[in-house]
Design an enzyme around this catalytic site. Structure first.
Site, PDB file in Angstrom:
ATOM      1  N   LYS A  43       2.170  -3.541   7.195  1.00 26.45           N
ATOM      2  CA  LYS A  43       2.352  -3.707   5.746  1.00 26.45           C
ATOM      3  C   LYS A  43       3.804  -3.439   5.365  1.00 26.45           C
ATOM      4  O   LYS A  43       4.384  -4.137   4.532  1.00 26.45           O
ATOM      5  CB  LYS A  43       1.419  -2.770   4.961  1.00 26.45           C
ATOM      6  CG  LYS A  43      -0.063  -3.105   5.056  1.00 26.45           C
ATOM      7  CD  LYS A  43      -0.445  -4.455   4.464  1.00 26.45           C
ATOM      8  CE  LYS A  43      -0.314  -4.504   2.955  1.00 26.45           C
ATOM      9  NZ  LYS A  43      -0.840  -5.812   2.426  1.00 26.45           N
ATOM     10  N   THR A  58       0.828  -1.208   0.000  1.00 30.16           N
ATOM     11  CA  THR A  58       0.000   0.000   0.000  1.00 30.16           C
ATOM     12  C   THR A  58       0.862   1.257   0.000  1.00 30.16           C
ATOM     13  O   THR A  58       2.000   1.231   0.490  1.00 30.16           O
ATOM     14  CB  THR A  58      -0.905   0.006   1.257  1.00 30.16           C
ATOM     15  OG1 THR A  58      -1.501   1.289   1.396  1.00 30.16           O
ATOM     16  CG2 THR A  58      -0.121  -0.281   2.536  1.00 30.16           C
ATOM     17  N   ASP A  59       0.288   2.352  -0.481  1.00 33.54           N
ATOM     18  CA  ASP A  59       1.011   3.639  -0.445  1.00 33.54           C
ATOM     19  C   ASP A  59       1.210   4.134   0.993  1.00 33.54           C
ATOM     20  O   ASP A  59       2.053   5.000   1.240  1.00 33.54           O
ATOM     21  CB  ASP A  59       0.274   4.701  -1.271  1.00 33.54           C
ATOM     22  CG  ASP A  59      -1.137   5.006  -0.774  1.00 33.54           C
ATOM     23  OD1 ASP A  59      -1.646   4.307   0.131  1.00 33.54           O
ATOM     24  OD2 ASP A  59      -1.743   5.961  -1.299  1.00 33.54           O
ATOM     25  N   GLU A  60       0.449   3.559   1.945  1.00 35.80           N
ATOM     26  CA  GLU A  60       0.546   4.053   3.334  1.00 35.80           C
ATOM     27  C   GLU A  60       1.916   3.784   3.945  1.00 35.80           C
ATOM     28  O   GLU A  60       2.255   4.380   4.963  1.00 35.80           O
ATOM     29  CB  GLU A  60      -0.552   3.430   4.207  1.00 35.80           C
ATOM     30  CG  GLU A  60      -1.928   3.722   3.673  1.00 35.80           C
ATOM     31  CD  GLU A  60      -3.034   3.707   4.714  1.00 35.80           C
ATOM     32  OE1 GLU A  60      -2.740   3.664   5.909  1.00 35.80           O
ATOM     33  OE2 GLU A  60      -4.197   3.744   4.290  1.00 35.80           O
ATOM     34  N   TYR A 117      -1.376  -0.350  11.196  1.00 32.06           N
ATOM     35  CA  TYR A 117      -1.657  -1.045   9.922  1.00 32.06           C
ATOM     36  C   TYR A 117      -0.506  -0.837   8.939  1.00 32.06           C
ATOM     37  O   TYR A 117       0.040  -1.806   8.382  1.00 32.06           O
ATOM     38  CB  TYR A 117      -2.966  -0.522   9.304  1.00 32.06           C
ATOM     39  CG  TYR A 117      -3.094  -0.820   7.824  1.00 32.06           C
ATOM     40  CD1 TYR A 117      -3.305  -2.116   7.369  1.00 32.06           C
ATOM     41  CD2 TYR A 117      -2.981   0.198   6.861  1.00 32.06           C
ATOM     42  CE1 TYR A 117      -3.399  -2.402   6.008  1.00 32.06           C
ATOM     43  CE2 TYR A 117      -3.076  -0.072   5.506  1.00 32.06           C
ATOM     44  CZ  TYR A 117      -3.280  -1.369   5.080  1.00 32.06           C
ATOM     45  OH  TYR A 117      -3.366  -1.651   3.735  1.00 32.06           O
TER      46      TYR A 117
HETATM   47  P1  NAD Z   1     -10.302  -6.610   2.829  1.00 28.74           P
HETATM   48  O1  NAD Z   1     -10.216  -6.423   4.300  1.00 28.74           O
HETATM   49  O2  NAD Z   1     -11.557  -6.286   2.124  1.00 28.74           O
HETATM   50  O3  NAD Z   1      -9.957  -8.137   2.469  1.00 28.74           O
HETATM   51  C1  NAD Z   1      -8.945  -8.863   3.112  1.00 28.74           C
HETATM   52  C2  NAD Z   1      -9.177 -10.357   2.878  1.00 28.74           C
HETATM   53  O4  NAD Z   1      -8.089 -11.073   3.485  1.00 28.74           O
HETATM   54  C3  NAD Z   1     -10.471 -10.890   3.512  1.00 28.74           C
HETATM   55  O5  NAD Z   1     -11.154 -11.705   2.598  1.00 28.74           O
HETATM   56  C4  NAD Z   1      -9.984 -11.695   4.712  1.00 28.74           C
HETATM   57  O6  NAD Z   1     -10.847 -12.768   5.055  1.00 28.74           O
HETATM   58  C5  NAD Z   1      -8.627 -12.179   4.218  1.00 28.74           C
HETATM   59  N1  NAD Z   1      -7.704 -12.485   5.319  1.00 28.74           N
HETATM   60  C6  NAD Z   1      -7.362 -11.684   6.364  1.00 28.74           C
HETATM   61  N2  NAD Z   1      -6.492 -12.329   7.182  1.00 28.74           N
HETATM   62  C7  NAD Z   1      -6.283 -13.568   6.625  1.00 28.74           C
HETATM   63  C8  NAD Z   1      -5.488 -14.677   6.994  1.00 28.74           C
HETATM   64  N3  NAD Z   1      -4.745 -14.670   8.114  1.00 28.74           N
HETATM   65  N4  NAD Z   1      -5.487 -15.762   6.190  1.00 28.74           N
HETATM   66  C9  NAD Z   1      -6.237 -15.783   5.064  1.00 28.74           C
HETATM   67  N5  NAD Z   1      -7.027 -14.762   4.672  1.00 28.74           N
HETATM   68  C10 NAD Z   1      -7.048 -13.667   5.449  1.00 28.74           C
HETATM   69  O7  NAD Z   1      -9.062  -5.806   2.242  1.00 28.74           O
HETATM   70  P2  NAD Z   1      -8.878  -5.126   0.798  1.00 28.74           P
HETATM   71  O8  NAD Z   1      -9.254  -3.709   0.893  1.00 28.74           O
HETATM   72  O9  NAD Z   1      -9.463  -5.990  -0.241  1.00 28.74           O
HETATM   73  O10 NAD Z   1      -7.275  -5.164   0.692  1.00 28.74           O
HETATM   74  C11 NAD Z   1      -6.609  -6.248   0.060  1.00 28.74           C
HETATM   75  C12 NAD Z   1      -5.121  -5.979   0.044  1.00 28.74           C
HETATM   76  O11 NAD Z   1      -4.834  -4.780  -0.662  1.00 28.74           O
HETATM   77  C13 NAD Z   1      -4.517  -5.791   1.439  1.00 28.74           C
HETATM   78  O12 NAD Z   1      -3.264  -6.425   1.457  1.00 28.74           O
HETATM   79  C14 NAD Z   1      -4.369  -4.274   1.581  1.00 28.74           C
HETATM   80  O13 NAD Z   1      -3.300  -3.959   2.431  1.00 28.74           O
HETATM   81  C15 NAD Z   1      -4.076  -3.887   0.143  1.00 28.74           C
HETATM   82  N6  NAD Z   1      -4.475  -2.521  -0.260  1.00 28.74           N
HETATM   83  C16 NAD Z   1      -5.754  -2.082  -0.074  1.00 28.74           C
HETATM   84  C17 NAD Z   1      -6.136  -0.809  -0.515  1.00 28.74           C
HETATM   85  C18 NAD Z   1      -7.544  -0.292  -0.361  1.00 28.74           C
HETATM   86  O14 NAD Z   1      -7.805   0.867  -0.676  1.00 28.74           O
HETATM   87  N7  NAD Z   1      -8.492  -1.091   0.091  1.00 28.74           N
HETATM   88  C19 NAD Z   1      -5.188   0.013  -1.128  1.00 28.74           C
HETATM   89  C20 NAD Z   1      -3.880  -0.447  -1.277  1.00 28.74           C
HETATM   90  C21 NAD Z   1      -3.543  -1.730  -0.860  1.00 28.74           C
HETATM   91  O1  TDX Z   2     -15.575   7.456   9.190  1.00 29.59           O
HETATM   92  C1  TDX Z   2     -14.599   7.887   8.549  1.00 29.59           C
HETATM   93  N1  TDX Z   2     -14.433   9.238   8.424  1.00 29.59           N
HETATM   94  C2  TDX Z   2     -13.374   9.800   7.761  1.00 29.59           C
HETATM   95  O2  TDX Z   2     -13.259  11.037   7.675  1.00 29.59           O
HETATM   96  C3  TDX Z   2     -13.620   7.005   7.939  1.00 29.59           C
HETATM   97  C4  TDX Z   2     -13.753   5.503   8.037  1.00 29.59           C
HETATM   98  C5  TDX Z   2     -12.563   7.582   7.263  1.00 29.59           C
HETATM   99  N2  TDX Z   2     -12.427   8.944   7.190  1.00 29.59           N
HETATM  100  C6  TDX Z   2     -11.265   9.506   6.460  1.00 29.59           C
HETATM  101  C7  TDX Z   2      -9.924   8.950   6.922  1.00 29.59           C
HETATM  102  C8  TDX Z   2      -9.081   8.972   5.655  1.00 29.59           C
HETATM  103  O3  TDX Z   2      -8.459  10.256   5.518  1.00 29.59           O
HETATM  104  O4  TDX Z   2     -11.377   9.113   5.081  1.00 29.59           O
HETATM  105  C9  TDX Z   2     -10.096   8.792   4.535  1.00 29.59           C
HETATM  106  C10 TDX Z   2     -10.126   7.355   3.999  1.00 29.59           C
HETATM  107  O5  TDX Z   2     -10.237   6.495   5.126  1.00 29.59           O
HETATM  108  P1  TDX Z   2     -10.311   4.895   4.969  1.00 29.59           P
HETATM  109  O6  TDX Z   2     -11.415   4.545   4.035  1.00 29.59           O
HETATM  110  O7  TDX Z   2     -10.301   4.316   6.330  1.00 29.59           O
HETATM  111  O8  TDX Z   2      -8.959   4.584   4.176  1.00 29.59           O
HETATM  112  P2  TDX Z   2      -7.415   4.888   4.509  1.00 29.59           P
HETATM  113  O9  TDX Z   2      -7.187   4.998   5.961  1.00 29.59           O
HETATM  114  O10 TDX Z   2      -6.977   6.041   3.641  1.00 29.59           O
HETATM  115  O11 TDX Z   2      -6.738   3.495   4.000  1.00 29.59           O
HETATM  116  C11 TDX Z   2      -7.175   2.859   2.781  1.00 29.59           C
HETATM  117  O12 TDX Z   2      -6.287   3.071   1.723  1.00 29.59           O
HETATM  118  C12 TDX Z   2      -5.037   2.429   1.760  1.00 29.59           C
HETATM  119  C13 TDX Z   2      -7.361   1.354   2.985  1.00 29.59           C
HETATM  120  O13 TDX Z   2      -8.250   1.136   4.071  1.00 29.59           O
HETATM  121  C14 TDX Z   2      -6.067   0.656   3.204  1.00 29.59           C
HETATM  122  O14 TDX Z   2      -6.248  -0.755   3.290  1.00 29.59           O
HETATM  123  C15 TDX Z   2      -5.158   0.944   2.052  1.00 29.59           C
HETATM  124  O15 TDX Z   2      -3.888   0.400   2.294  1.00 29.59           O
END
Ligand code: NAD
Ligand code: TDX
Length: 347
Positions: free
Chosen positions: A161, A129-131, A157
């Site tokens: 990562k 992730t970019d985080e 988190y």
């Molecule tokens: P999500 O929480 O929706 O899905 C995560 C999945 O992983 C779930 O299906 C969960 O059951 C499974 N999981 C968790 N722990 C596990 C374990 N120990 N063994 C097997 N399965 C397990 O998350 P997402 O948003 O789909 O993110 C997927 C990946 O992408 C993550 O690695 C996250 O860090 C990365 N990512 C997410 C975002 C975003 O904006 N959502 C952005 C950049 C990177």
């Molecule tokens: O209730 C809220 N109110 C609010 O203002 C929530 C849940 C979030 N926010 C803000 C916090 C962040 O600045 O919105 C922005 C986005 O928040 P999230 O949806 O929680 O995402 P973020 O913390 O940016 O992280 C996401 O992007 C990178 C994903 O959850 C991560 O898994 C990914 O790595």
């Protein structure tokens, strides 16, 4: 064309994983997918309804820390795409232990299985992730994250990562394994768990509840449609160079306030539905991605992220899939939501 390559996908029942399964089965007849997922609170087999009967897809319910199971599945695969993780920053602030168990120990378990794979190691794509880069200031819009920056994680988190990133680097350097890492910005689209800001706000509004905006609402995120992310991961799987890191982003920076106003307008709601609440501790101010490396080397560019149309169609998906999110937003979710927002007083 019969499939020629088997991919072990971890976390395929989550938001990005299930979109990856759908996209890969639709566009890549050469691939067979094995989905390993523990079905934690965010993993949901309903996300795969309709595609789970495809002969090129199989599901294994299990944990990435289960070494014998992981070894057996890795032995069957020609490549691994590792997405399974604990993914929500606010949950990591409440309790970081599951994040290190899944994101660090789980990644290490998978890497060891690939190292010991019968027939030799195969390509391992780590979806990071970019985080991991930390935060950019609002007053320097010219600054963006590039792959050469040090890792400066600010949330538990992000730290978990980043530990995964470092493990991948170490296994590449030490064991010469074919590992490629991606670092993507915030995703949006269907099947996102309604703890993340877009589905939380849309579904709150559908329930006629206010939307809790953290702090001054000026934190910036770079939004990318989930299918653009999945296409980038496929490009990295196919053509990424071993040991390299590829940023993935939409060049689509929005403040949370701007995002909230767009959601309100798409749903015909007014600003009185915004509830300012206390800020997230350690809240990163701005994420912005320089995705020129993946464009230059692999020819990837986003095609589905143009704003506001892509946001509006995502809002429409949640409106049209009422029974999906109402089921997801019941049970244990209610406890999480009550705990999370009890600690964030309205301001
Ligand atoms: P999500 O929480 O929706 O899905 C995560 C999945 O992983 C779930 O299906 C969960 O059951 C499974 N999981 C968790 N722990 C596990 C374990 N120990 N063994 C097997 N399965 C397990 O998350 P997402 O948003 O789909 O993110 C997927 C990946 O992408 C993550 O690695 C996250 O860090 C990365 N990512 C997410 C975002 C975003 O904006 N959502 C952005 C950049 C990177
Ligand atoms: O209730 C809220 N109110 C609010 O203002 C929530 C849940 C979030 N926010 C803000 C916090 C962040 O600045 O919105 C922005 C986005 O928040 P999230 O949806 O929680 O995402 P973020 O913390 O940016 O992280 C996401 O992007 C990178 C994903 O959850 C991560 O898994 C990914 O790595």
């Amino acid at each position: 064309m019969p499939p020629t390559k088997t991919i072990l996908l971890t976390g395929g029942a989550g938001f990005i994983g299930s979109n990856f399964v759908r996209l890969a089965l639709r566009t890549r007849p050469d691939l067979r997918l094995i989905n390993l997922d523990a079905l934690t609170y965010s993993g949901n087999l309903e996300n795969l309804a309709g595609v789970d009967t495809d002969a090129r897809y199989s599901f294994h319910h299990g944990d990435i820390n289960d070494a014998p199971l992981v070894q057996r599945l890795v032995n069957e695969a020609d490549a691994v795409v590792h997405m399974a993780a604990e993914s929500h920053v606010d949950r990591s602030i409440m309790d970081s232990r599951p994040f290190f168990q899944a994101n660090v120990m789980g990644t290490q378990c998978l890497l060891d299985a690939v190292r010991r794979r019968k027939g030799g190691p195969v390509r391992f794509v780590y979806v990071s992730t970019d985080e991991v880069y930390g935060s950019l200031p609002l007053n320097r819009p010219e600054l963006k994250f590039h792959e050469g920056l040090p890792l400066v994680a600010n949330s538990p988190y992000a730290a978990s990562k980043a530990a995964g990133d470092l493990l991948c680097r170490a296994y590449h350097e030490t064991f010469h394994m074919d590992i490629v890492t991606t670092r993507c910005s915030n995703n949006f689209g269907p099947f996102q768990f309604p703890e993340k800001v877009i589905p939380l706000f849309v579904t709150n509004l559908l329930e006629n509840k206010k939307v809790p905006l953290y702090g001054d609402g000026l934190n910036v995120r770079d939004w990318l449609h989930v299918e653009d992310h999945c296409e980038a991961v496929l490009a990295v799987l196919d053509r990424g160079r071993p040991g390299e890191v590829y940023n993935i982003g939409g060049d689509n920076e929005r403040s949370n306030l701007e995002l909230t106003r767009s959601i309100l307008s798409a749903m015909g709601k007014g600003e009185e539905m915004i509830q300012p609440v206390a800020d997230r501790p350690g809240h990163d101010r701005r994420y912005a991605i320089d995705a020129s490396k993946i464009a230059r080397e692999l020819g990837w560019k986003p095609t589905r992220s143009s704003w506001p149309a892509a946001l509006e169609s995502t809002v429409r998906w949640y409106v049209d899939n009422d029974s999906w999110w109402r089921r997801v937003k019941s049970g244990a979710y209610r406890e999480y939501y009550a705990r999370q927002y009890a600690s964030r007083a309205a301001v």
